[in-house]
Enzyme design. Structure first.
Site, PDB file in Angstrom:
ATOM      1  N   HIS A  14       0.698  -1.298   0.016  1.00 30.45           N
ATOM      2  CA  HIS A  14       0.156   0.127   0.020  1.00 30.45           C
ATOM      3  C   HIS A  14       0.817   1.257  -0.093  1.00 30.45           C
ATOM      4  O   HIS A  14       2.020   1.165  -0.006  1.00 30.45           O
ATOM      5  CB  HIS A  14      -1.007   0.085   1.239  1.00 30.45           C
ATOM      6  CG  HIS A  14      -0.277   0.529   2.408  1.00 30.45           C
ATOM      7  ND1 HIS A  14      -1.166   1.227   3.584  1.00 30.45           N
ATOM      8  CD2 HIS A  14       0.837   0.446   2.907  1.00 30.45           C
ATOM      9  CE1 HIS A  14      -0.369   1.134   4.580  1.00 30.45           C
ATOM     10  NE2 HIS A  14       0.811   1.007   4.336  1.00 30.45           N
ATOM     11  N   CYS A  23       5.518   6.624   4.501  1.00 25.84           N
ATOM     12  CA  CYS A  23       4.374   5.919   4.332  1.00 25.84           C
ATOM     13  C   CYS A  23       3.844   6.396   3.086  1.00 25.84           C
ATOM     14  O   CYS A  23       3.048   5.756   2.375  1.00 25.84           O
ATOM     15  CB  CYS A  23       3.475   5.882   5.355  1.00 25.84           C
ATOM     16  SG  CYS A  23       4.067   4.845   7.037  1.00 25.84           S
ATOM     17  N   HIS A  68      -0.860 -10.491  -1.068  1.00 23.14           N
ATOM     18  CA  HIS A  68      -0.199 -10.375  -2.502  1.00 23.14           C
ATOM     19  C   HIS A  68      -0.459  -9.499  -3.407  1.00 23.14           C
ATOM     20  O   HIS A  68      -0.312  -9.425  -4.513  1.00 23.14           O
ATOM     21  CB  HIS A  68       0.449 -11.779  -2.972  1.00 23.14           C
ATOM     22  CG  HIS A  68       1.304 -12.463  -2.075  1.00 23.14           C
ATOM     23  ND1 HIS A  68       0.850 -13.038  -0.772  1.00 23.14           N
ATOM     24  CD2 HIS A  68       2.672 -12.655  -2.117  1.00 23.14           C
ATOM     25  CE1 HIS A  68       2.163 -13.552  -0.278  1.00 23.14           C
ATOM     26  NE2 HIS A  68       3.080 -13.545  -1.019  1.00 23.14           N
ATOM     27  N   GLU A 129      -0.159  -3.496  11.406  1.00 24.15           N
ATOM     28  CA  GLU A 129       0.746  -3.279  10.103  1.00 24.15           C
ATOM     29  C   GLU A 129       2.321  -3.863  10.423  1.00 24.15           C
ATOM     30  O   GLU A 129       2.834  -4.382   9.836  1.00 24.15           O
ATOM     31  CB  GLU A 129       0.972  -1.795   9.852  1.00 24.15           C
ATOM     32  CG  GLU A 129       0.035  -1.228   9.105  1.00 24.15           C
ATOM     33  CD  GLU A 129       0.011   0.270   8.284  1.00 24.15           C
ATOM     34  OE1 GLU A 129       1.221   0.858   8.728  1.00 24.15           O
ATOM     35  OE2 GLU A 129      -0.681   0.896   7.868  1.00 24.15           O
TER      36      GLU A 129
HETATM   37 ZN   LIG Z   1       2.524   0.989   5.361  1.00 28.18          ZN
END
Ligand SMILES: [Zn+2]
Length: 139
Positions: A14, A23, A68, A129
């Protein structure tokens, strides 16, 4: 109220649009996603929902749709470029794919469809995460 819980691990990419730090870059996590399912009453052998049904309805949904793959917000400015590179790797989602938004989407959108007819409801979802960082959405 009585609940049953199960978690599932997936690997998923992501990026977080607008993030001030790293991020915002394309990256991924080995996510651990926890589901807490509630029943108004236990079934006739004393279960909220058999753990294998939680696996089939929720864990396998993650496996089939997110594992994936790369989650990308439908409004991400990189979307069109990434589509040209690897459309089959993308999961286009209607939210910026933070752990918080993933958890909310699973509770509010995916689980009601997946658990239809079971008499149970997903009331809480925790998206890790990393072992240190997670977000939880509760109904
Ligand atoms: Zn992340």
């Amino acid at each position: 109220m009585i609940t049953a819980e199960r978690y599932h691990d997936i690997s998923c990419g992501h990026r977080v649009v607008g993030h001030e730090g790293k991020c915002r870059f394309l990256h991924g996590h080995n996510y651990r996603i926890h589901f807490e399912v509630e029943a108004q009453k236990l079934d006739n052998i004393g279960r909220v929902l058999d753990f294998s049904v939680i696996k089939e309805k929720l864990c396998m949904w993650l496996e089939d749709h997110y594992d994936h793959k790369f989650l990308i917000w439908e409004n991400d400015p990189l979307l069109e470029d990434l589509k040209m590179l690897t459309a089959e790797s993308l999961v286009i989602v209607p939210f910026n794919p933070t752990a918080e938004n993933i958890a909310q989407h699973l509770v509010e959108v995916i689980a009601p469809l997946q658990l239809e007819g079971t008499g149970c409801e997903l009331i809480r979802c925790k998206v890790e995460e990393t072992q240190k960082c997670s977000a939880t959405y509760k109904k």
